[in-house]
Design a protein around this motif. Structure first.
Motif, mmCIF file in Angstrom:
data_model
loop_
_atom_site.group_PDB
_atom_site.id
_atom_site.type_symbol
_atom_site.label_atom_id
_atom_site.label_comp_id
_atom_site.label_asym_id
_atom_site.label_seq_id
_atom_site.Cartn_x
_atom_site.Cartn_y
_atom_site.Cartn_z
ATOM 1 N N LEU A 84 3.374 2.003 5.057
ATOM 2 C CA LEU A 84 2.306 2.920 4.654
ATOM 3 C C LEU A 84 1.390 2.269 3.628
ATOM 4 O O LEU A 84 0.167 2.408 3.701
ATOM 5 C CB LEU A 84 2.902 4.217 4.092
ATOM 6 C CG LEU A 84 3.629 5.109 5.087
ATOM 7 C CD1 LEU A 84 4.353 6.238 4.356
ATOM 8 C CD2 LEU A 84 2.662 5.667 6.120
ATOM 9 N N GLN A 85 1.979 1.565 2.686
ATOM 10 C CA GLN A 85 1.181 0.892 1.664
ATOM 11 C C GLN A 85 0.295 -0.184 2.292
ATOM 12 O O GLN A 85 -0.906 -0.261 2.005
ATOM 13 C CB GLN A 85 2.086 0.283 0.593
ATOM 14 C CG GLN A 85 1.310 -0.336 -0.551
ATOM 15 C CD GLN A 85 2.234 -0.941 -1.588
ATOM 16 O OE1 GLN A 85 3.115 -1.731 -1.253
ATOM 17 N NE2 GLN A 85 2.016 -0.568 -2.842
ATOM 18 N N ALA A 86 0.868 -0.994 3.155
ATOM 19 C CA ALA A 86 0.102 -2.075 3.780
ATOM 20 C C ALA A 86 -1.027 -1.531 4.657
ATOM 21 O O ALA A 86 -2.171 -1.990 4.568
ATOM 22 C CB ALA A 86 1.034 -2.969 4.607
ATOM 23 N N ILE A 87 -0.721 -0.549 5.500
ATOM 24 C CA ILE A 87 -1.752 0.025 6.373
ATOM 25 C C ILE A 87 -2.793 0.778 5.561
ATOM 26 O O ILE A 87 -3.981 0.697 5.830
ATOM 27 C CB ILE A 87 -1.118 0.964 7.416
ATOM 28 C CG1 ILE A 87 -0.240 0.175 8.363
ATOM 29 C CG2 ILE A 87 -2.192 1.704 8.206
ATOM 30 C CD1 ILE A 87 0.604 1.061 9.238
ATOM 31 N N GLY A 88 -2.337 1.532 4.574
ATOM 32 C CA GLY A 88 -3.271 2.283 3.731
ATOM 33 C C GLY A 88 -4.282 1.381 3.054
ATOM 34 O O GLY A 88 -5.486 1.627 3.104
ATOM 35 N N CYS A 89 -3.805 0.321 2.441
ATOM 36 C CA CYS A 89 -4.713 -0.609 1.752
ATOM 37 C C CYS A 89 -5.613 -1.341 2.742
ATOM 38 O O CYS A 89 -6.823 -1.455 2.523
ATOM 39 C CB CYS A 89 -3.905 -1.594 0.914
ATOM 40 S SG CYS A 89 -3.087 -0.834 -0.503
ATOM 41 N N ALA A 90 -5.047 -1.808 3.853
ATOM 42 C CA ALA A 90 -5.845 -2.549 4.837
ATOM 43 C C ALA A 90 -6.921 -1.667 5.466
ATOM 44 O O ALA A 90 -8.084 -2.063 5.548
ATOM 45 C CB ALA A 90 -4.931 -3.122 5.928
ATOM 46 N N THR A 91 -6.543 -0.473 5.896
ATOM 47 C CA THR A 91 -7.521 0.381 6.577
ATOM 48 C C THR A 91 -8.575 0.900 5.615
ATOM 49 O O THR A 91 -9.748 0.997 5.974
ATOM 50 C CB THR A 91 -6.842 1.566 7.292
ATOM 51 O OG1 THR A 91 -6.061 2.300 6.359
ATOM 52 C CG2 THR A 91 -5.972 1.090 8.435
ATOM 53 N N PHE B 56 -13.987 1.329 3.937
ATOM 54 C CA PHE B 56 -14.702 1.856 2.774
ATOM 55 C C PHE B 56 -15.035 0.840 1.693
ATOM 56 O O PHE B 56 -15.473 1.222 0.611
ATOM 57 C CB PHE B 56 -13.898 3.013 2.156
ATOM 58 C CG PHE B 56 -13.591 4.101 3.137
ATOM 59 C CD1 PHE B 56 -14.607 4.869 3.693
ATOM 60 C CD2 PHE B 56 -12.285 4.356 3.528
ATOM 61 C CE1 PHE B 56 -14.335 5.873 4.612
ATOM 62 C CE2 PHE B 56 -11.994 5.350 4.439
ATOM 63 C CZ PHE B 56 -13.023 6.120 4.985
ATOM 64 N N SER B 57 -14.855 -0.441 1.943
ATOM 65 C CA SER B 57 -15.117 -1.428 0.891
ATOM 66 C C SER B 57 -16.583 -1.456 0.469
ATOM 67 O O SER B 57 -16.892 -1.840 -0.656
ATOM 68 C CB SER B 57 -14.651 -2.818 1.326
ATOM 69 O OG SER B 57 -15.362 -3.238 2.467
ATOM 70 N N SER B 58 -17.483 -1.032 1.326
ATOM 71 C CA SER B 58 -18.919 -1.081 0.984
ATOM 72 C C SER B 58 -19.328 -0.048 -0.062
ATOM 73 O O SER B 58 -20.403 -0.159 -0.641
ATOM 74 C CB SER B 58 -19.769 -0.886 2.246
ATOM 75 O OG SER B 58 -19.571 0.416 2.772
ATOM 76 N N ILE B 59 -18.484 0.939 -0.328
ATOM 77 C CA ILE B 59 -18.868 1.976 -1.292
ATOM 78 C C ILE B 59 -18.229 1.772 -2.668
ATOM 79 O O ILE B 59 -18.413 2.598 -3.552
ATOM 80 C CB ILE B 59 -18.556 3.393 -0.755
ATOM 81 C CG1 ILE B 59 -17.050 3.589 -0.530
ATOM 82 C CG2 ILE B 59 -19.350 3.679 0.515
ATOM 83 C CD1 ILE B 59 -16.645 5.016 -0.165
ATOM 84 N N ILE C 220 -12.321 -0.575 -5.969
ATOM 85 C CA ILE C 220 -11.460 -0.284 -4.817
ATOM 86 C C ILE C 220 -10.020 -0.675 -5.107
ATOM 87 O O ILE C 220 -9.093 0.028 -4.709
ATOM 88 C CB ILE C 220 -11.984 -0.935 -3.510
ATOM 89 C CG1 ILE C 220 -11.314 -0.275 -2.291
ATOM 90 C CG2 ILE C 220 -11.751 -2.431 -3.494
ATOM 91 C CD1 ILE C 220 -11.928 -0.646 -0.961
ATOM 92 N N GLN C 221 -9.820 -1.761 -5.827
ATOM 93 C CA GLN C 221 -8.455 -2.167 -6.164
ATOM 94 C C GLN C 221 -7.794 -1.126 -7.059
ATOM 95 O O GLN C 221 -6.625 -0.789 -6.856
ATOM 96 C CB GLN C 221 -8.433 -3.542 -6.831
ATOM 97 C CG GLN C 221 -7.035 -4.105 -6.968
ATOM 98 C CD GLN C 221 -6.330 -4.248 -5.624
ATOM 99 O OE1 GLN C 221 -6.850 -4.851 -4.697
ATOM 100 N NE2 GLN C 221 -5.135 -3.680 -5.503
ATOM 101 N N GLN C 222 -8.527 -0.605 -8.031
ATOM 102 C CA GLN C 222 -7.965 0.438 -8.897
ATOM 103 C C GLN C 222 -7.610 1.685 -8.087
ATOM 104 O O GLN C 222 -6.552 2.285 -8.287
ATOM 105 C CB GLN C 222 -8.943 0.791 -10.015
ATOM 106 C CG GLN C 222 -9.067 -0.271 -11.065
ATOM 107 C CD GLN C 222 -10.128 0.060 -12.109
ATOM 108 O OE1 GLN C 222 -10.888 1.015 -11.977
ATOM 109 N NE2 GLN C 222 -10.175 -0.748 -13.157
#
Length: 184
Positions: free
Chosen positions: A15-22, A27-30, A36-38
């Motif tokens: 869940l952690q890996a998929i959550g962070c990757a997806t 949404f990295s552009s926002i 985003i890391q926080q």
């Protein structure tokens, strides 16, 4: 074809890996890189995931697996949450994420249908979610499944103020609490 099953504590790393990757894929552009890391450190921390998985009376995590049983996405439902704007309780679809490599294969539709069925089986009167105002594709996807815009809520990142639409639908077998006459 995908398999959907209830996630448990053994699935925390997935869940952690998929959550962070997806989340990064979509949404990295926002966000700034630091922002985003926080967000991810808080939302997908091992502690947060453990607590959420342990409170099954409040949350349901579903894990989507491909033909080889590799995790490709997930959904998180929160039970009996008041719909913003009306306070009508229902199931909140807080998260539904699939890896971008799995887009266009019908997996998102299948996962959403599973979510709708689980919420119906749980006796929830409605299903609601919020979606970025700028995410037209997701809005169309949810609308095609019968959800409609019923309100809005603020949402800000460290880069911008975006806002979110609240989308909802009544679930079968329940009174039409979200009818057009509803104060939403």
């Amino acid at each position: 074809m995908i398999t959907i099953r209830e996630a448990d504590s053994r699935d925390i790393d997935a869940l952690q890996a998929i959550g962070c990757a997806t989340y990064r894929e979509h949404f990295s552009s926002i966000w700034t890189a630091e922002g985003i890391q926080q967000f991810l450190d808080q939302d997908f921390s091992l502690h947060t995931l453990r607590d959420s998985l342990a409170t099954k009376s409040e949350h349901l995590w579903l894990l989507a697996l491909d033909e080889q049983q590799h995790p490709i996405g997930f959904a998180k439902l929160n039970w009996a949450r008041p719909t913003p704007g009306s306070g009508i309780p229902g199931a909140e679809l807080q998260k539904i994420y699939l890896l971008k490599s799995q887009a266009g294969k019908g997996h998102g539709r299948r996962l959403l249908e599973h979510v709708l069925q689980r919420a119906t089986d749980a006796g929830e009167p409605c299903l609601w979610l919020d979606v970025l105002k700028s995410n037209i594709g997701a809005q169309r996807f949810y609308a095609s499944a019968g959800l409609r815009q019923v309100g809005e809520v603020p949402f800000n990142t460290d880069l911008e103020q975006i806002g979110m639409w609240v989308m909802a639908c009544d679930l079968p077998g329940r009174s039409n609490r979200l009818s057009p006459r509803s104060p939403l």
